[in-house]
Write an enzyme that holds these catalytic residues in place. Sequence first.
Site, mmCIF file in Angstrom:
data_model
loop_
_atom_site.group_PDB
_atom_site.id
_atom_site.type_symbol
_atom_site.label_atom_id
_atom_site.label_comp_id
_atom_site.label_asym_id
_atom_site.label_seq_id
_atom_site.Cartn_x
_atom_site.Cartn_y
_atom_site.Cartn_z
ATOM 1 N N ARG A 150 20.505 53.312 6.157
ATOM 2 C CA ARG A 150 20.331 54.413 5.513
ATOM 3 C C ARG A 150 20.663 54.274 3.724
ATOM 4 N NH1 ARG A 150 17.512 56.293 8.541
ATOM 5 N NH2 ARG A 150 17.356 58.280 9.565
ATOM 6 N N GLU A 170 15.503 58.497 -2.365
ATOM 7 C CA GLU A 170 14.174 57.911 -2.070
ATOM 8 C C GLU A 170 13.019 58.702 -2.387
ATOM 9 O OE1 GLU A 170 14.496 57.248 2.211
ATOM 10 O OE2 GLU A 170 15.462 55.332 1.845
ATOM 11 N N HIS A 172 11.147 52.012 2.707
ATOM 12 C CA HIS A 172 11.803 52.599 3.831
ATOM 13 C C HIS A 172 10.883 52.618 5.107
ATOM 14 C CE1 HIS A 172 15.083 55.965 5.821
ATOM 15 N NE2 HIS A 172 14.658 55.101 6.272
#
Length: 343
Positions: free
Chosen positions: A246, A275, A294
């Site tokens: 994360r 993000e 991601h």
Amino acid sequence: MTLQIVRLDRWIDPCFDEMIQAHPGVKLSIIETDSPMQDNLALMARTDLYHTTASRGETPLHWHITPELLKSWPRLKVVSSTGAGYDTIDVQACTDAGVLVVNQSGANADSVAEHALGMMLTLLHRISESDHVLRTYDRRVAVSRESLMGRELRGKTLGLVGIGEIGQRVARLAKAFGVRVLATDPYLEDAQVEQRGALRVPLAQLLAESDVISVHCPRNQETEYLFNAELFQAMKPNSVFISTARGGIHDEQALYEALVSGHLSAAGVDVWDPEPPVQDHPLLTLPNVLASFHTAGVTHEARHNVARLGAEQLLQICRGETPPRMVNPEVLDRVMARFASEA
């Protein structure tokens, strides 16, 4: 009585809707993520189970499960995350309100583990750097292959920060390459870590001895900005840092400085805070940083598994069965009593 399940209109593998809609006594409704909350209050008032996205960056703040939002869901008994993480859910608020939180831990573990291992191999062998040079170098200038010389993974020491569903898969894959695997995990005993393929050591020893460190822990109060300048400096010189966990577990500026100084040789970063990262992010300017969007857990197989397991778990709850992946199991009895009282 028909139980109402609601999800946001973010993409999900079609098997989720198919499984829910095929189950008698359950109705599925889909909320447009960008619609005003006011337009959905009537639906929210009769919702029993809410399947929400796991990524903070993909979910508008007004759909995050907070104490304020819970007031608009008076019948809500279960919040289900679309992934292993539950960054969009205030678990304590749910617990206080008697709402069960479940996730899909392990559903994308193989994909994330393969991605992490792929980053290790790519960085050690300098594959992405070689690819870039081959595409861009001036053919009139000689390039020495030795200037792109990499290192083998075999014989190295891998340190895993967290050895849960994903970490233990990384350990198994790494063992096939002849790697010594260390792990630190405050929730497991020595024997449990050994069963998962690693030697349990303190974090300080892991930092000092590991040629590659791969992060597989959740982001919480204990791990937020865990990897700061001090920890990066404590890592073995010339080592590689990888995170598919994360964003916010590592300090991005501190990582950049550790790379620029030459203390770390390379980094693989799949997760960012926020993000996506800004286009001129310092880490994206470095040739020894392998960056991804991601996407470690975003494969066709993983997305199908997440959707299937999510639907199965919600339907188990609807049948009065105990779900296998509870985040706050202490509220289960209260939740089941609420289902029974409203039947």
